[in-house]
Write a protein that holds these residues in place. Structure first.
Motif, PDB file in Angstrom:
ATOM      1  N   ALA A  60      11.918   6.415 -14.298  1.00 27.24           N
ATOM      2  CA  ALA A  60      10.662   6.505 -13.557  1.00 27.24           C
ATOM      3  C   ALA A  60       9.503   5.939 -14.374  1.00 27.24           C
ATOM      4  CB  ALA A  60      10.379   7.957 -13.176  1.00 27.24           C
ATOM      5  N   GLY A  61       9.502   6.233 -15.669  1.00 28.87           N
ATOM      6  CA  GLY A  61       8.438   5.697 -16.523  1.00 28.87           C
ATOM      7  C   GLY A  61       8.467   4.181 -16.588  1.00 28.87           C
ATOM      8  N   ARG A  62       9.675   3.617 -16.682  1.00 27.47           N
ATOM      9  CA  ARG A  62       9.792   2.161 -16.716  1.00 27.47           C
ATOM     10  C   ARG A  62       9.334   1.555 -15.386  1.00 27.47           C
ATOM     11  NH1 ARG A  62      15.405   0.863 -16.849  1.00 27.47           N
ATOM     12  NH2 ARG A  62      15.399   2.375 -18.542  1.00 27.47           N
ATOM     13  N   PHE A  63       9.715   2.207 -14.280  1.00 29.24           N
ATOM     14  CA  PHE A  63       9.320   1.725 -12.959  1.00 29.24           C
ATOM     15  C   PHE A  63       7.799   1.731 -12.808  1.00 29.24           C
ATOM     16  CE2 PHE A  63       9.202   2.762  -8.201  1.00 29.24           C
ATOM     17  CZ  PHE A  63       9.253   1.434  -7.843  1.00 29.24           C
ATOM     18  N   GLU A  64       7.163   2.835 -13.222  1.00 31.16           N
ATOM     19  CA  GLU A  64       5.711   2.911 -13.112  1.00 31.16           C
ATOM     20  C   GLU A  64       5.031   1.895 -14.031  1.00 31.16           C
ATOM     21  OE1 GLU A  64       2.144   6.192 -12.808  1.00 31.16           O
ATOM     22  OE2 GLU A  64       3.959   6.700 -13.927  1.00 31.16           O
ATOM     23  N   THR A  65       5.628   1.670 -15.198  1.00 30.84           N
ATOM     24  CA  THR A  65       5.073   0.657 -16.103  1.00 30.84           C
ATOM     25  C   THR A  65       5.081  -0.717 -15.441  1.00 30.84           C
ATOM     26  OG1 THR A  65       5.790   1.873 -18.070  1.00 30.84           O
ATOM     27  CG2 THR A  65       5.349  -0.475 -18.340  1.00 30.84           C
ATOM     28  N   TYR A  66       6.183  -1.055 -14.782  1.00 31.96           N
ATOM     29  CA  TYR A  66       6.265  -2.346 -14.099  1.00 31.96           C
ATOM     30  C   TYR A  66       5.245  -2.423 -12.964  1.00 31.96           C
ATOM     31  CZ  TYR A  66      10.718  -3.030 -16.547  1.00 31.96           C
ATOM     32  OH  TYR A  66      11.683  -3.167 -17.492  1.00 31.96           O
ATOM     33  N   LEU A  67       5.106  -1.328 -12.204  1.00 32.55           N
ATOM     34  CA  LEU A  67       4.131  -1.334 -11.115  1.00 32.55           C
ATOM     35  C   LEU A  67       2.710  -1.434 -11.652  1.00 32.55           C
ATOM     36  CD1 LEU A  67       5.532   1.312  -8.591  1.00 32.55           C
ATOM     37  CD2 LEU A  67       5.891  -1.154  -8.652  1.00 32.55           C
ATOM     38  N   ASP A  68       2.449  -0.736 -12.760  1.00 27.80           N
ATOM     39  CA  ASP A  68       1.119  -0.826 -13.360  1.00 27.80           C
ATOM     40  C   ASP A  68       0.778  -2.265 -13.737  1.00 27.80           C
ATOM     41  OD1 ASP A  68       0.399   1.782 -13.141  1.00 27.80           O
ATOM     42  OD2 ASP A  68       1.070   2.370 -15.129  1.00 27.80           O
ATOM     43  N   GLY A  69       1.818  -3.030 -14.112  1.00 29.28           N
ATOM     44  CA  GLY A  69       1.581  -4.422 -14.453  1.00 29.28           C
ATOM     45  C   GLY A  69       1.059  -5.233 -13.281  1.00 29.28           C
ATOM     46  N   TRP A  70       1.346  -4.757 -12.056  1.00 30.70           N
ATOM     47  CA  TRP A  70       0.892  -5.492 -10.868  1.00 30.70           C
ATOM     48  C   TRP A  70      -0.375  -4.906 -10.254  1.00 30.70           C
ATOM     49  CZ3 TRP A  70       2.637 -10.123  -9.967  1.00 30.70           C
ATOM     50  CH2 TRP A  70       3.925 -10.475 -10.365  1.00 30.70           C
ATOM     51  N   THR A  71      -0.701  -3.663 -10.573  1.00 26.01           N
ATOM     52  CA  THR A  71      -1.878  -3.078  -9.946  1.00 26.01           C
ATOM     53  C   THR A  71      -3.167  -3.586 -10.561  1.00 26.01           C
ATOM     54  OG1 THR A  71      -1.724  -1.164 -11.431  1.00 26.01           O
ATOM     55  CG2 THR A  71      -0.697  -0.961  -9.265  1.00 26.01           C
ATOM     56  N   PRO A 118      -6.739   3.277  -2.606  1.00 26.49           N
ATOM     57  CA  PRO A 118      -6.250   4.480  -3.291  1.00 26.49           C
ATOM     58  C   PRO A 118      -5.006   4.150  -4.101  1.00 26.49           C
ATOM     59  CG  PRO A 118      -5.878   4.611  -0.919  1.00 26.49           C
ATOM     60  CD  PRO A 118      -6.748   3.416  -1.153  1.00 26.49           C
ATOM     61  N   ARG A 119      -4.740   5.002  -5.081  1.00 24.07           N
ATOM     62  CA  ARG A 119      -3.673   4.715  -6.037  1.00 24.07           C
ATOM     63  C   ARG A 119      -2.323   4.499  -5.352  1.00 24.07           C
ATOM     64  NH1 ARG A 119      -2.202   2.416 -10.661  1.00 24.07           N
ATOM     65  NH2 ARG A 119      -0.585   3.560 -11.774  1.00 24.07           N
ATOM     66  N   HIS A 120      -1.993   5.315  -4.343  1.00 23.67           N
ATOM     67  CA  HIS A 120      -0.689   5.179  -3.711  1.00 23.67           C
ATOM     68  C   HIS A 120      -0.562   3.855  -2.965  1.00 23.67           C
ATOM     69  CE1 HIS A 120      -3.127   6.856  -0.405  1.00 23.67           C
ATOM     70  NE2 HIS A 120      -2.280   6.264   0.404  1.00 23.67           N
ATOM     71  N   ARG A 121      -1.692   3.351  -2.442  1.00 22.07           N
ATOM     72  CA  ARG A 121      -1.663   2.042  -1.780  1.00 22.07           C
ATOM     73  C   ARG A 121      -1.514   0.922  -2.805  1.00 22.07           C
ATOM     74  NH1 ARG A 121      -4.749   1.401   2.773  1.00 22.07           N
ATOM     75  NH2 ARG A 121      -4.277  -0.829   2.557  1.00 22.07           N
ATOM     76  N   GLN A 122      -2.170   1.073  -3.947  1.00 25.69           N
ATOM     77  CA  GLN A 122      -2.023   0.073  -5.007  1.00 25.69           C
ATOM     78  C   GLN A 122      -0.571  -0.018  -5.479  1.00 25.69           C
ATOM     79  OE1 GLN A 122      -4.842   0.204  -8.291  1.00 25.69           O
ATOM     80  NE2 GLN A 122      -6.275   1.366  -7.049  1.00 25.69           N
ATOM     81  N   LEU A 123       0.074   1.145  -5.649  1.00 29.64           N
ATOM     82  CA  LEU A 123       1.457   1.146  -6.116  1.00 29.64           C
ATOM     83  C   LEU A 123       2.388   0.543  -5.073  1.00 29.64           C
ATOM     84  CD1 LEU A 123       1.650   4.624  -7.883  1.00 29.64           C
ATOM     85  CD2 LEU A 123       1.552   2.371  -8.958  1.00 29.64           C
ATOM     86  N   ALA A 124       2.120   0.805  -3.783  1.00 36.40           N
ATOM     87  CA  ALA A 124       2.954   0.217  -2.737  1.00 36.40           C
ATOM     88  C   ALA A 124       2.824  -1.310  -2.741  1.00 36.40           C
ATOM     89  CB  ALA A 124       2.554   0.783  -1.374  1.00 36.40           C
ATOM     90  N   GLU A 125       1.609  -1.796  -2.918  1.00 40.83           N
ATOM     91  CA  GLU A 125       1.398  -3.240  -2.984  1.00 40.83           C
ATOM     92  C   GLU A 125       2.069  -3.822  -4.225  1.00 40.83           C
ATOM     93  OE1 GLU A 125      -0.197  -7.134  -2.288  1.00 40.83           O
ATOM     94  OE2 GLU A 125       0.323  -5.409  -1.040  1.00 40.83           O
ATOM     95  N   ALA A 126       1.988  -3.085  -5.334  1.00 45.37           N
ATOM     96  CA  ALA A 126       2.628  -3.544  -6.565  1.00 45.37           C
ATOM     97  C   ALA A 126       4.149  -3.598  -6.399  1.00 45.37           C
ATOM     98  CB  ALA A 126       2.263  -2.614  -7.725  1.00 45.37           C
ATOM     99  N   PHE A 127       4.709  -2.647  -5.676  1.00 45.42           N
ATOM    100  CA  PHE A 127       6.153  -2.628  -5.429  1.00 45.42           C
ATOM    101  C   PHE A 127       6.570  -3.873  -4.644  1.00 45.42           C
ATOM    102  CE2 PHE A 127       9.826  -0.294  -3.197  1.00 45.42           C
ATOM    103  CZ  PHE A 127      10.715  -0.685  -4.172  1.00 45.42           C
ATOM    104  N   ARG A 128       5.786  -4.212  -3.631  1.00 46.69           N
ATOM    105  CA  ARG A 128       6.083  -5.418  -2.852  1.00 46.69           C
ATOM    106  C   ARG A 128       6.057  -6.654  -3.735  1.00 46.69           C
ATOM    107  NH1 ARG A 128       3.466  -9.591  -1.347  1.00 46.69           N
ATOM    108  NH2 ARG A 128       1.464  -8.776  -2.053  1.00 46.69           N
ATOM    109  N   ARG A 129       5.035  -6.769  -4.573  1.00 44.64           N
ATOM    110  CA  ARG A 129       4.905  -7.958  -5.410  1.00 44.64           C
ATOM    111  C   ARG A 129       6.022  -8.015  -6.449  1.00 44.64           C
ATOM    112  NH1 ARG A 129      -1.078  -8.529  -7.529  1.00 44.64           N
ATOM    113  NH2 ARG A 129      -0.316 -10.629  -7.962  1.00 44.64           N
ATOM    114  N   LEU A 130       6.407  -6.837  -6.968  1.00 45.30           N
ATOM    115  CA  LEU A 130       7.498  -6.799  -7.934  1.00 45.30           C
ATOM    116  C   LEU A 130       8.784  -7.321  -7.313  1.00 45.30           C
ATOM    117  CD1 LEU A 130       8.593  -5.876 -10.716  1.00 45.30           C
ATOM    118  CD2 LEU A 130       8.996  -3.635  -9.685  1.00 45.30           C
ATOM    119  N   LEU A 131       9.092  -6.893  -6.098  1.00 44.33           N
ATOM    120  CA  LEU A 131      10.307  -7.353  -5.424  1.00 44.33           C
ATOM    121  C   LEU A 131      10.256  -8.850  -5.149  1.00 44.33           C
ATOM    122  CD1 LEU A 131      10.970  -4.479  -2.864  1.00 44.33           C
ATOM    123  CD2 LEU A 131      12.130  -4.913  -5.030  1.00 44.33           C
TER     124      LEU A 131
END
Length: 430
Positions: free
Chosen positions: A217-228, A256-269
């Protein structure tokens, strides 16, 4: 006659004397005390409060007969009603009282002297109970003593952190071996409990429930943080940005933070390299976007993309989204003619190569949306002349846009102009 019997005289007398003494100073204002006197009063009050709490816990631990006499389920239920307290808080205190009375005599003694407070007691008992039984009673008693000593200098939060490694203080000769066992147990537990579940909602979204190990989970959030990219104020809700799309409106609000993370998830994929994924059916794992030639050229209408969660194996997306994906995503665009014949089965060579992306980052240090300051490393490459219209994948036909402006340039609601300096200015269509 009341069934409640008075406590033993010395205990009752101590409480009565304390209440009478405090009542005697009810009208005295601490405002007029010196700074030093206020300091001493506050610290002494904390000690007095701890002593009162210890007596309350000691009494709760042996007051089962009170609950029985009143027909209550437990003494906490009766006590909460009698003094109008929160039942959940009192019940937690009753559980703690039993634990302290049974196994934590040293902690109880420290509380009775005002040396620790209630929250520190909760931490000490929890940390000692977390130690495995195999370390032995003597080691647990030493850990309790060490935590009581540390409580003189550290609050509950710091004490909890120290408590997780208390064996390195109390029994250093076995600490490393116990850490290894504990971590192995945690990792085995995490592996057994890990799961990923997909549940299509039916409104164009899918709920994804993840339960993974903390490290994953920490690695996943780190990757998402890279896109937010939270340091840049331009990553904002597109509905709140001015017509120029450049984020110049001073009243806009960040997503909001949860929207930023969702957008980051899309960009990561979208930036995963499918060529590095396992083969499926003898072919590399790929996502195919299918679109008609008319929809591709006009940017209007619908396209489909592969989706194993759908009963049909596909999901509808807008033609504008299909054109955007063709710029950056590791997808295969399948272009169909009027009779559904395949006119072109695009390959990933249509995507910008690493070398071109490096050159784009050198040329465009920030997003080319007018006024945007998102740095190049957060941006996506876009074909100025769409590949659907014969545009080539080259440095001259490429431009860097942040995720927000890349969506906007494919949004049919907006038109755009290229300014003399190469920046893109957006405006709503008439």
């Amino acid at each position: 006659m009341s069934l409640i019997q008075s406590p033993p005289a010395p205990l009752a007398a101590a409480v009565a004397v304390s209440r009478e003494a405090l009542a005697g100073v009810r009208d005295m204002q601490p405002l007029y005390l010196s700074t030093g006197e206020k300091e001493r009063l506050l610290t002494e009050l904390a000690g007095l409060e701890a002593q009162v709490v210890e007596l309350r816990l000691r009494t709760l631990a042996v007051a089962g007969d009170v609950a029985e006499s009143h027909g209550s389920r437990d003494v906490a239920g009766w006590f909460a009603k009698a003094v109008h307290a929160d039942p959940a808080r009192v019940r937690a205190e009753e559980r703690l009282a039993s634990v302290v009375a049974d196994r934590f005599t040293a902690t109880a003694a420290a509380l009775a002297k005002g040396g620790v407070n209630l929250e520190q007691v909760r931490v000490i008992t929890a940390c000692v109970d977390d130690l495995p039984d195999r370390v032995g009673v003597a080691v647990k008693q030493q850990a309790e003593a060490d935590l009581i000593r540390l409580a003189a200098d550290f609050g509950p939060a710091e004490l909890r952190r120290l408590g997780r490694a208390i064996l390195h203080v109390s029994a250093p000769e076995i600490a490393d071996a116990e850490d290894a066992r504990r971590l192995a147990e945690q990792e085995r537990h995490a592996e057994e409990k890990a799961s990923v579940r997909f549940r299509p909602v039916g409104d164009g979204t899918t709920k994804i429930h993840l339960r993974v190990a903390d490290a994953v989970a920490g690695r996943f959030e780190t990757y998402l943080d890279g896109w937010t990219n939270p340091r840049h104020p331009n990553q904002r809700d597109q509905h709140d940005v001015g017509n120029d799309g450049a984020g110049s409106n001073p009243d806009v609000v960040r997503l909001p933070r949860h929207r930023q993370l969702a957008e980051a998830f899309r960009r990561l994929l979208e930036h995963l390299d499918p060529s590095k994924l396992p083969d499926q059916g003898g072919d590399a794992t790929s996502v195919v976007v299918t679109i008609g030639i008319k929809q591709l050229l006009s940017g209007m209408g619908a396209a489909t993309t592969t989706n194993p969660l759908s009963p049909t194996g596909t999901t509808d997306i807008s033609a504008a989204e299909a054109r955007r994906l063709a710029c950056t995503g590791g997808v295969i665009p399948a272009v169909l003619g009027g009779e559904s014949e395949v006119l072109d089965l695009g390959r990933k060579q249509r995507l910008f190569s690493t070398a071109i992306r490096r050159a784009l980052r050198l040329r465009d240090p920030v997003c080319r949306g007018e006024g945007c300051t998102i740095p190049a490393r957060w941006c996506e490459a876009h074909h100025l002349q769409p590949w659907a219209l014969g545009g080539v994948t080259s440095l001259g036909n490429g431009i860097l846009l942040c995720g927000f402006h890349h969506h906007r340039i494919h949004d049919q609601v907006y038109d755009h102009d290229t300014l003399p300096d190469g920046d893109i200015r957006f405006h709503r269509r008439a």
